[in-house]
Design an enzyme around this catalytic site. Structure first.
Site, PDB file in Angstrom:
ATOM      1  N   GLU A   1      -3.914   6.634  10.660  1.00 57.18           N
ATOM      2  CA  GLU A   1      -4.091   8.063  10.967  1.00 57.18           C
ATOM      3  C   GLU A   1      -4.476   8.812   9.696  1.00 57.18           C
ATOM      4  O   GLU A   1      -4.400   8.251   8.599  1.00 57.18           O
ATOM      5  CB  GLU A   1      -2.775   8.638  11.532  1.00 57.18           C
ATOM      6  CG  GLU A   1      -2.357   7.947  12.813  1.00 57.18           C
ATOM      7  CD  GLU A   1      -0.998   8.427  13.318  1.00 57.18           C
ATOM      8  OE1 GLU A   1      -0.411   9.348  12.704  1.00 57.18           O
ATOM      9  OE2 GLU A   1      -0.535   7.878  14.330  1.00 57.18           O
TER      10      GLU A   1
ATOM     11  N   ALA B   1      -1.468   8.569   7.567  1.00 54.07           N
ATOM     12  CA  ALA B   1      -0.787   7.263   7.508  1.00 54.07           C
ATOM     13  C   ALA B   1      -1.809   6.146   7.366  1.00 54.07           C
ATOM     14  O   ALA B   1      -2.469   5.773   8.332  1.00 54.07           O
ATOM     15  CB  ALA B   1       0.054   7.045   8.770  1.00 54.07           C
TER      16      ALA B   1
ATOM     17  N   GLU C   1      -7.075  -3.858   5.881  1.00 51.45           N
ATOM     18  CA  GLU C   1      -5.955  -4.803   6.058  1.00 51.45           C
ATOM     19  C   GLU C   1      -5.035  -4.787   4.840  1.00 51.45           C
ATOM     20  O   GLU C   1      -4.444  -5.806   4.473  1.00 51.45           O
ATOM     21  CB  GLU C   1      -6.448  -6.238   6.340  1.00 51.45           C
ATOM     22  CG  GLU C   1      -7.471  -6.385   7.440  1.00 51.45           C
ATOM     23  CD  GLU C   1      -7.007  -5.900   8.794  1.00 51.45           C
ATOM     24  OE1 GLU C   1      -5.796  -5.681   8.978  1.00 51.45           O
ATOM     25  OE2 GLU C   1      -7.875  -5.708   9.666  1.00 51.45           O
TER      26      GLU C   1
ATOM     27  N   THR D   1      -4.799  -2.433   1.006  1.00 55.17           N
ATOM     28  CA  THR D   1      -5.603  -2.341  -0.221  1.00 55.17           C
ATOM     29  C   THR D   1      -5.124  -3.376  -1.253  1.00 55.17           C
ATOM     30  O   THR D   1      -4.036  -3.939  -1.125  1.00 55.17           O
ATOM     31  CB  THR D   1      -5.466  -0.939  -0.845  1.00 55.17           C
ATOM     32  OG1 THR D   1      -4.080  -0.761  -1.227  1.00 55.17           O
ATOM     33  CG2 THR D   1      -5.876   0.168   0.105  1.00 55.17           C
TER      34      THR D   1
HETATM   35  C1  LIG Z   1     -14.283   0.292   7.363  1.00 55.06           C
HETATM   36  C2  LIG Z   1     -12.842   0.436   7.710  1.00 55.06           C
HETATM   37  C3  LIG Z   1     -12.385  -0.068   8.916  1.00 55.06           C
HETATM   38  C4  LIG Z   1     -11.035   0.077   9.279  1.00 55.06           C
HETATM   39  N1  LIG Z   1     -10.643  -0.357  10.514  1.00 55.06           N
HETATM   40  C5  LIG Z   1      -9.399  -0.027  10.957  1.00 55.06           C
HETATM   41  C6  LIG Z   1      -9.024  -0.297  12.311  1.00 55.06           C
HETATM   42  O1  LIG Z   1      -9.770  -0.887  13.074  1.00 55.06           O
HETATM   43  N2  LIG Z   1      -7.811   0.142  12.732  1.00 55.06           N
HETATM   44  C7  LIG Z   1      -6.942   0.780  11.908  1.00 55.06           C
HETATM   45  O2  LIG Z   1      -5.873   1.137  12.362  1.00 55.06           O
HETATM   46  N3  LIG Z   1      -7.260   1.030  10.615  1.00 55.06           N
HETATM   47  C8  LIG Z   1      -8.480   0.640  10.126  1.00 55.06           C
HETATM   48  N4  LIG Z   1      -8.837   0.928   8.822  1.00 55.06           N
HETATM   49  C9  LIG Z   1      -7.889   1.591   7.954  1.00 55.06           C
HETATM   50  C10 LIG Z   1      -7.442   0.788   6.761  1.00 55.06           C
HETATM   51  O3  LIG Z   1      -6.503  -0.193   7.134  1.00 55.06           O
HETATM   52  C11 LIG Z   1      -6.908   1.769   5.708  1.00 55.06           C
HETATM   53  O4  LIG Z   1      -8.038   2.462   5.200  1.00 55.06           O
HETATM   54  C12 LIG Z   1      -6.156   1.107   4.595  1.00 55.06           C
HETATM   55  O5  LIG Z   1      -4.948   0.551   5.047  1.00 55.06           O
HETATM   56  C13 LIG Z   1      -5.814   2.106   3.476  1.00 55.06           C
HETATM   57  O6  LIG Z   1      -5.315   3.301   3.982  1.00 55.06           O
HETATM   58  P1  LIG Z   1      -5.979   4.690   3.540  1.00 55.06           P
HETATM   59  O7  LIG Z   1      -7.428   4.566   3.663  1.00 55.06           O
HETATM   60  O8  LIG Z   1      -5.316   5.779   4.285  1.00 55.06           O
HETATM   61  O9  LIG Z   1      -5.657   4.830   1.979  1.00 55.06           O
HETATM   62  P2  LIG Z   1      -4.298   5.397   1.343  1.00 55.06           P
HETATM   63  O10 LIG Z   1      -3.130   4.682   1.905  1.00 55.06           O
HETATM   64  O11 LIG Z   1      -4.311   6.883   1.393  1.00 55.06           O
HETATM   65  O12 LIG Z   1      -4.481   4.945  -0.163  1.00 55.06           O
HETATM   66  C14 LIG Z   1      -5.267   5.664  -1.108  1.00 55.06           C
HETATM   67  C15 LIG Z   1      -5.109   4.969  -2.455  1.00 55.06           C
HETATM   68  O13 LIG Z   1      -3.722   5.000  -2.853  1.00 55.06           O
HETATM   69  C16 LIG Z   1      -3.287   3.678  -3.110  1.00 55.06           C
HETATM   70  N5  LIG Z   1      -1.897   3.526  -2.729  1.00 55.06           N
HETATM   71  C17 LIG Z   1      -1.290   3.930  -1.564  1.00 55.06           C
HETATM   72  N6  LIG Z   1      -0.012   3.579  -1.574  1.00 55.06           N
HETATM   73  C18 LIG Z   1       0.245   2.952  -2.751  1.00 55.06           C
HETATM   74  C19 LIG Z   1       1.370   2.334  -3.346  1.00 55.06           C
HETATM   75  N7  LIG Z   1       2.537   2.288  -2.717  1.00 55.06           N
HETATM   76  N8  LIG Z   1       1.237   1.778  -4.572  1.00 55.06           N
HETATM   77  C20 LIG Z   1       0.037   1.803  -5.214  1.00 55.06           C
HETATM   78  N9  LIG Z   1      -1.072   2.366  -4.701  1.00 55.06           N
HETATM   79  C21 LIG Z   1      -0.989   2.909  -3.482  1.00 55.06           C
HETATM   80  C22 LIG Z   1      -4.185   2.789  -2.256  1.00 55.06           C
HETATM   81  O14 LIG Z   1      -4.217   1.461  -2.741  1.00 55.06           O
HETATM   82  C23 LIG Z   1      -5.520   3.493  -2.412  1.00 55.06           C
HETATM   83  O15 LIG Z   1      -6.092   3.125  -3.632  1.00 55.06           O
HETATM   84  C24 LIG Z   1     -10.154   0.727   8.404  1.00 55.06           C
HETATM   85  C25 LIG Z   1     -10.627   1.225   7.180  1.00 55.06           C
HETATM   86  C26 LIG Z   1     -11.947   1.072   6.838  1.00 55.06           C
HETATM   87  C27 LIG Z   1     -12.430   1.647   5.522  1.00 55.06           C
END
Ligand SMILES: Cc1cc2nc3c(=O)[nH]c(=O)nc-3n(C[C@H](O)[C@H](O)[C@H](O)COP(=O)(O)OP(=O)(O)OC[C@H]3O[C@@H](n4cnc5c(N)ncnc54)[C@H](O)[C@@H]3O)c2cc1C
Length: 391
Positions: free
Chosen positions: A128, A131, A367, A369
């Site tokens: 989301e 999230a 899946e 980062t």
């Molecule tokens: C092309 C694409 C397809 C996707 N497909 C799906 C899908 O089909 N279904 C679905 O549900 N999701 C999907 N996703 C979502 C994907 O799983 C998330 O983008 C990913 O888990 C990261 O979440 P976020 O983008 O909100 O980044 P955030 O969680 O906001 O992270 C931003 C930055 O902060 C860092 N960070 C966050 N927490 C910590 C921590 N505790 N320690 C250190 N660093 C941290 C991260 O590593 C990153 O560098 C997709 C994303 C993309 C880009």
């Protein structure tokens, strides 16, 4: 050969390789130039061939019509699939392997078996706006109302929403004894209240979109709940483990293709009167790439083999993170070097290095980062020690 394999393993690997070389790679540039799309008859041909070759649903049990492959065999296939750009390899679909163990017989017949047959297609709505890495922060809710649940939430990055006909929707139970617990639901895409908000453009040129989807007062029968209230996160984590290993495999395949293509180019491209492969700067980029590919491949095959032998699930969890982390970062380094070796040609979209340079970037994000993988590995290291995880 990087790893001991049975004759059957080698035959499966060769079957997948031929399919990718003969049927997918020749259409990459056409897909790239057409927003990722290929003509319908070609898409249908790829879909049919993936089924006929026994690659489709390779991860699902044989008794349900799947391929019943070992994890090592699935890695071998995914590696070959990873050699093609533009998601052309997604025609070799792997449905939710965790599902048959936990879904009801009605759910099995209605959603899972048709998915194994390639007649239905799923997508996952977990992430989301607020999230991402922190899956537990989801705000989506599921409120029980008699024999139904009412689902609400706004989901981001829903991959393949445009091609799917049902959604795995993750929410938190709104009230009652399980309030706040995670739960997962089957939601048919045409259920009233499911609304496509927008389809943003991403770096890669894929036919599948990553949609923002609203779920507004979506009523589903209580029988659409997967497992029990409170189980939702377990399924997600099992899926993450599987996908992390397959990402590692696909990254190995991409790196192999890039190294092959960059080496061939370096042998033939002449500058200053010599093929550029004679220059040490070029040699070292190729040597580093090959060395790192071998390390990633050994890790990936070894882990798959370990899963086939039934290693502890916590060890699997850490090792899937290590494999995904290392292989995805390796493949990104290899793609960067390949672009450099191709020079100006490496910046052209018709060049495989340019496409992989963009496409592989997301493997360090989705899946989980790279930072999250490191957190998992460090956490498991503190709990279990070096010899358990890397012995
Ligand atoms: C092309 C694409 C397809 C996707 N497909 C799906 C899908 O089909 N279904 C679905 O549900 N999701 C999907 N996703 C979502 C994907 O799983 C998330 O983008 C990913 O888990 C990261 O979440 P976020 O983008 O909100 O980044 P955030 O969680 O906001 O992270 C931003 C930055 O902060 C860092 N960070 C966050 N927490 C910590 C921590 N505790 N320690 C250190 N660093 C941290 C991260 O590593 C990153 O560098 C997709 C994303 C993309 C880009």
């Amino acid at each position: 050969m990087a790893y001991p394999m049975s004759d059957e393993d080698r035959e499966i690997q060769e079957r997948a390789r031929r399919f990718v070389d003969e049927e997918l790679i020749p259409h990459e540039v056409e897909a790239e130039m057409n927003g990722g799309r290929l003509p319908d008859e070609l898409r249908e041909r790829h879909h049919r061939l993936a089924i006929e070759l026994g690659l489709y649903a390779m991860n699902m049990p044989r008794e349900l019509g799947g391929g019943g492959m070992t994890m090592l065999q699935q890695v071998l296939v995914s590696e070959q699939i990873g050699r093609a750009t533009n998601a052309l390899g997604w025609c070799v679909h792997t449905p939710a392997a965790w599902a048959p163990k936990v879904v009801s017989s009605e759910q099995l017949e209605r959603w899972i078996v048709p998915t194994i047959r390639g007649e239905r297609h799923e997508c996952y709505a977990i992430t989301e706006e607020g999230a991402g890495s922190d899956v537990d922060a989801i705000a989506a809710t599921a409120r029980r109302d008699g024999d139904e649940y009412v689902l609400d939430g706004l989901k981001w990055h829903v991959t393949s929403f445009n091609t799917a006909d049902y959604v795995f929707f993750q929410a938190k139970i709104a009230d009652g004894p399980s309030a706040g617990a995670h739960a997962m639901f089957f939601v048919d895409k045409d259920t009233p209240g499911v609304r496509l908000v927008r389809e943003p453009r991403y770096s890669h040129t894929y036919p599948d979109t990553h949609a923002v989807v609203a779920f507004e007062g979506v009523r589903v029968p209580a029988s659409n709940l997967v497992g029990a209230e409170g189980d939702g996160l377990d399924f997600t984590y099992e899926w993450f483990r599987y996908e992390r290993l397959m990402i590692a495999a696909r990254c190995c395949g991409a790196a192999e293709r890039l190294i092959e293509e960059a080496t061939a180019f370096a042998k033939e491209r002449v500058q200053f009167g010599e093929p550029i492969i004679a220059f040490q700067a070029i040699q070292h980029m190729l040597a580093d790439s090959l060395t790192e590919l071998w390390a990633a491949r050994l890790m990936t095959y070894g882990l798959a083999n370990g899963i086939d032998r039934g290693i502890d699930v916590k060890v699997q969890h850490a090792q899937c993170s290590m494999a995904k982390l290392y292989a995805s970062e390796m493949a990104n380094r290899v793609a960067d070097r390949a672009v450099q070796i191709f020079g100006g040609r490496g910046y052209m979209r018709e060049n495989v290095a340019e496409r992989f340079y963009r496409e592989l970037r997301v493997d360090r994000i989705w899946e989980g980062t790279s930072e999250i993988q490191r957190n998992i590995v460090a956490d498991q290291l503190a709990k279990r020690g070096v010899r358990t995880l890397a012995g």
